[in-house]
Design a protein around this motif. Structure first.
Motif, PDB file in Angstrom:
ATOM      1  N   GLY A  83       8.871   3.930 -10.668  1.00 27.79           N
ATOM      2  CA  GLY A  83       9.660   3.289  -9.761  1.00 27.79           C
ATOM      3  C   GLY A  83       9.805   3.841  -8.571  1.00 27.79           C
ATOM      4  N   TYR A  84       9.133   5.100  -8.307  1.00 24.09           N
ATOM      5  CA  TYR A  84       9.258   6.099  -6.998  1.00 24.09           C
ATOM      6  C   TYR A  84       8.672   5.210  -5.929  1.00 24.09           C
ATOM      7  CZ  TYR A  84      11.305   9.355 -10.212  1.00 24.09           C
ATOM      8  OH  TYR A  84      11.937  10.079 -11.077  1.00 24.09           O
ATOM      9  N   ILE A  85       7.375   4.611  -6.099  1.00 28.96           N
ATOM     10  CA  ILE A  85       6.634   4.208  -5.062  1.00 28.96           C
ATOM     11  C   ILE A  85       6.167   2.720  -5.421  1.00 28.96           C
ATOM     12  CG2 ILE A  85       5.803   6.399  -4.278  1.00 28.96           C
ATOM     13  CD1 ILE A  85       3.085   4.697  -6.054  1.00 28.96           C
ATOM     14  N   ARG A  86       5.809   2.028  -4.402  1.00 25.41           N
ATOM     15  CA  ARG A  86       5.001   0.776  -4.408  1.00 25.41           C
ATOM     16  C   ARG A  86       3.519   0.672  -3.764  1.00 25.41           C
ATOM     17  NH1 ARG A  86       5.865  -2.942  -0.157  1.00 25.41           N
ATOM     18  NH2 ARG A  86       7.677  -2.143   0.905  1.00 25.41           N
ATOM     19  N   ARG A  87       2.613   0.201  -4.424  1.00 26.67           N
ATOM     20  CA  ARG A  87       1.281  -0.056  -3.586  1.00 26.67           C
ATOM     21  C   ARG A  87       1.115  -1.468  -3.252  1.00 26.67           C
ATOM     22  NH1 ARG A  87      -2.377   3.503  -7.745  1.00 26.67           N
ATOM     23  NH2 ARG A  87      -1.353   2.281  -9.144  1.00 26.67           N
ATOM     24  N   GLU A  88       0.360  -1.401  -2.148  1.00 25.28           N
ATOM     25  CA  GLU A  88      -0.118  -3.004  -1.536  1.00 25.28           C
ATOM     26  C   GLU A  88      -1.455  -2.611  -1.039  1.00 25.28           C
ATOM     27  OE1 GLU A  88       2.782  -4.316   1.453  1.00 25.28           O
ATOM     28  OE2 GLU A  88       4.452  -4.363   0.009  1.00 25.28           O
ATOM     29  N   ILE A  89      -2.052  -3.477  -1.290  1.00 27.56           N
ATOM     30  CA  ILE A  89      -3.359  -3.856  -0.655  1.00 27.56           C
ATOM     31  C   ILE A  89      -3.358  -4.231   0.953  1.00 27.56           C
ATOM     32  CG2 ILE A  89      -5.984  -4.940  -0.881  1.00 27.56           C
ATOM     33  CD1 ILE A  89      -5.206  -3.156  -3.400  1.00 27.56           C
ATOM     34  N   ASP A  90      -3.886  -3.378   1.670  1.00 28.89           N
ATOM     35  CA  ASP A  90      -4.299  -3.769   3.207  1.00 28.89           C
ATOM     36  C   ASP A  90      -4.815  -5.275   3.316  1.00 28.89           C
ATOM     37  OD1 ASP A  90      -4.363  -3.839   5.917  1.00 28.89           O
ATOM     38  OD2 ASP A  90      -4.944  -2.058   6.065  1.00 28.89           O
ATOM     39  N   PRO A 110      -9.207  10.604  -6.774  1.00 30.70           N
ATOM     40  CA  PRO A 110      -8.980  10.109  -8.499  1.00 30.70           C
ATOM     41  C   PRO A 110      -7.594  10.791  -8.674  1.00 30.70           C
ATOM     42  CG  PRO A 110     -11.250  10.915  -8.155  1.00 30.70           C
ATOM     43  CD  PRO A 110     -10.721  11.025  -6.869  1.00 30.70           C
ATOM     44  N   GLN A 111      -7.327  12.167  -8.422  1.00 32.48           N
ATOM     45  CA  GLN A 111      -6.123  12.666  -8.691  1.00 32.48           C
ATOM     46  C   GLN A 111      -4.772  11.903  -8.031  1.00 32.48           C
ATOM     47  OE1 GLN A 111      -7.009  16.631  -7.408  1.00 32.48           O
ATOM     48  NE2 GLN A 111      -6.379  17.444  -9.066  1.00 32.48           N
ATOM     49  N   ALA A 112      -5.051  11.538  -6.776  1.00 36.29           N
ATOM     50  CA  ALA A 112      -4.086  10.788  -6.031  1.00 36.29           C
ATOM     51  C   ALA A 112      -3.731   9.488  -6.925  1.00 36.29           C
ATOM     52  CB  ALA A 112      -4.428  10.503  -4.702  1.00 36.29           C
ATOM     53  N   SER A 113      -4.748   8.650  -7.162  1.00 39.62           N
ATOM     54  CA  SER A 113      -4.670   7.518  -7.834  1.00 39.62           C
ATOM     55  C   SER A 113      -3.775   7.828  -9.222  1.00 39.62           C
ATOM     56  CB  SER A 113      -6.020   6.877  -8.087  1.00 39.62           C
ATOM     57  OG  SER A 113      -6.570   6.483  -6.923  1.00 39.62           O
ATOM     58  N   ARG A 114      -4.322   8.658 -10.198  1.00 37.08           N
ATOM     59  CA  ARG A 114      -3.504   8.806 -11.240  1.00 37.08           C
ATOM     60  C   ARG A 114      -1.899   9.222 -11.089  1.00 37.08           C
ATOM     61  NH1 ARG A 114      -8.414  11.593 -12.448  1.00 37.08           N
ATOM     62  NH2 ARG A 114      -7.317  13.631 -12.058  1.00 37.08           N
ATOM     63  N   MET A 115      -2.034  10.060  -9.921  1.00 35.96           N
ATOM     64  CA  MET A 115      -0.469  10.302  -9.912  1.00 35.96           C
ATOM     65  C   MET A 115       0.433   9.254  -9.075  1.00 35.96           C
ATOM     66  SD  MET A 115       0.998  13.459  -7.271  1.00 35.96           S
ATOM     67  CE  MET A 115      -0.251  12.989  -6.228  1.00 35.96           C
ATOM     68  N   LEU A 116      -0.178   8.403  -8.308  1.00 33.52           N
ATOM     69  CA  LEU A 116       0.408   7.481  -7.806  1.00 33.52           C
ATOM     70  C   LEU A 116       0.762   6.375  -8.955  1.00 33.52           C
ATOM     71  CD1 LEU A 116      -1.145   6.910  -4.282  1.00 33.52           C
ATOM     72  CD2 LEU A 116       0.991   7.994  -4.793  1.00 33.52           C
ATOM     73  N   LYS A 117       0.061   6.180  -9.690  1.00 34.08           N
ATOM     74  CA  LYS A 117      -0.035   5.083 -10.821  1.00 34.08           C
ATOM     75  C   LYS A 117       1.143   5.402 -11.514  1.00 34.08           C
ATOM     76  CE  LYS A 117      -2.349   3.003 -14.955  1.00 34.08           C
ATOM     77  NZ  LYS A 117      -1.628   3.457 -16.170  1.00 34.08           N
ATOM     78  N   ASN A 118       1.397   6.764 -12.153  1.00 35.84           N
ATOM     79  CA  ASN A 118       2.563   7.275 -12.830  1.00 35.84           C
ATOM     80  C   ASN A 118       3.692   7.077 -11.838  1.00 35.84           C
ATOM     81  OD1 ASN A 118       3.898   8.910 -14.693  1.00 35.84           O
ATOM     82  ND2 ASN A 118       3.127  10.648 -13.953  1.00 35.84           N
ATOM     83  N   MET A 119       4.082   7.392 -10.449  1.00 37.50           N
ATOM     84  CA  MET A 119       5.099   7.364  -9.809  1.00 37.50           C
ATOM     85  C   MET A 119       5.224   5.939  -9.567  1.00 37.50           C
ATOM     86  SD  MET A 119       4.313  10.209  -6.800  1.00 37.50           S
ATOM     87  CE  MET A 119       6.112   9.946  -6.053  1.00 37.50           C
ATOM     88  N   GLU A 120       4.373   5.020  -9.599  1.00 32.90           N
ATOM     89  CA  GLU A 120       4.526   3.703  -9.566  1.00 32.90           C
ATOM     90  C   GLU A 120       5.468   3.120 -10.999  1.00 32.90           C
ATOM     91  OE1 GLU A 120       2.209  -0.181  -7.675  1.00 32.90           O
ATOM     92  OE2 GLU A 120       1.321   0.979  -9.051  1.00 32.90           O
ATOM     93  N   GLU A 121       4.935   3.627 -11.902  1.00 34.11           N
ATOM     94  CA  GLU A 121       5.484   3.287 -13.239  1.00 34.11           C
ATOM     95  C   GLU A 121       7.078   3.968 -13.424  1.00 34.11           C
ATOM     96  OE1 GLU A 121       2.607   4.856 -16.000  1.00 34.11           O
ATOM     97  OE2 GLU A 121       1.221   3.370 -15.710  1.00 34.11           O
TER      98      GLU A 121
END
Length: 153
Positions: free
Chosen positions: A77-84, A64-75
């Motif tokens: 523009g530092y990362i992008r996420r893709e479904i496998d 859950p912490q990782a998901s929140r952090m990655l959502k913030n980073m995605e907003e």
């Protein structure tokens, strides 16, 4: 006396924590830097990205912490996420160009800061400090483990 030493140790640790947290500039936090660094170093064997679960393990945070952090980073523009596509329950994370540039800039600033500290303190003093930091960290980790195993300690 012992009471004053305990107080100074805690205050000094707090000051150091504040300094370490403020080292990273360019708009990224310490955790964001670690995510980008892990993606830069470990993500290469996965084709420049990695699963969220592996990333969370490597930076020692819950999913859950990782998901929140990655959502913030995605907003940001530092990362992008893709479904496998092979397993839709898994998500792959990649650093974007903006994220790669932010990591490089943060690294450059940390290196310059460390160089200035080493010059002012002197190489031998820095070596002694690192040795003492490592010794104190080892002792603190052991004490925390003892407390976890036996809360009455």
């Amino acid at each position: 006396d012992r009471e004053q030493l305990k107080e100074e140790l805690i205050l000094s640790s707090g000051r150091m924590k504040k300094i370490v947290k403020s080292l990273l500039c360019g708009g990224i936090t310490q955790r964001e830097y670690f995510v980008l660094e892990v993606l830069n170093t470990k993500g290469l064997k996965y084709g420049s990205g990695m699963y969220v679960s592996a990333l969370a393990d490597m930076i020692h945070v819950s999913m859950p912490q990782a998901s929140r952090m990655l959502k913030n980073m995605e907003e940001k523009g530092y990362i992008r996420r893709e479904i496998d596509e092979n397993n839709r329950r898994n998500t792959f994370v990649y650093a974007t160009e903006k994220g790669k540039e932010a990591r490089i800039e943060a690294q450059r600033e940390m290196d310059a800061f460390a160089d200035r500290v080493i010059i002012r303190m002197g190489v031998e003093n820095v070596k002694k400090l690192i040795e003492l930091f490592n010794m104190s960290t080892d002792i603190m980790e052991e004490e925390l483990l003892k407390r976890k195993e036996n809360p009455n300690v």
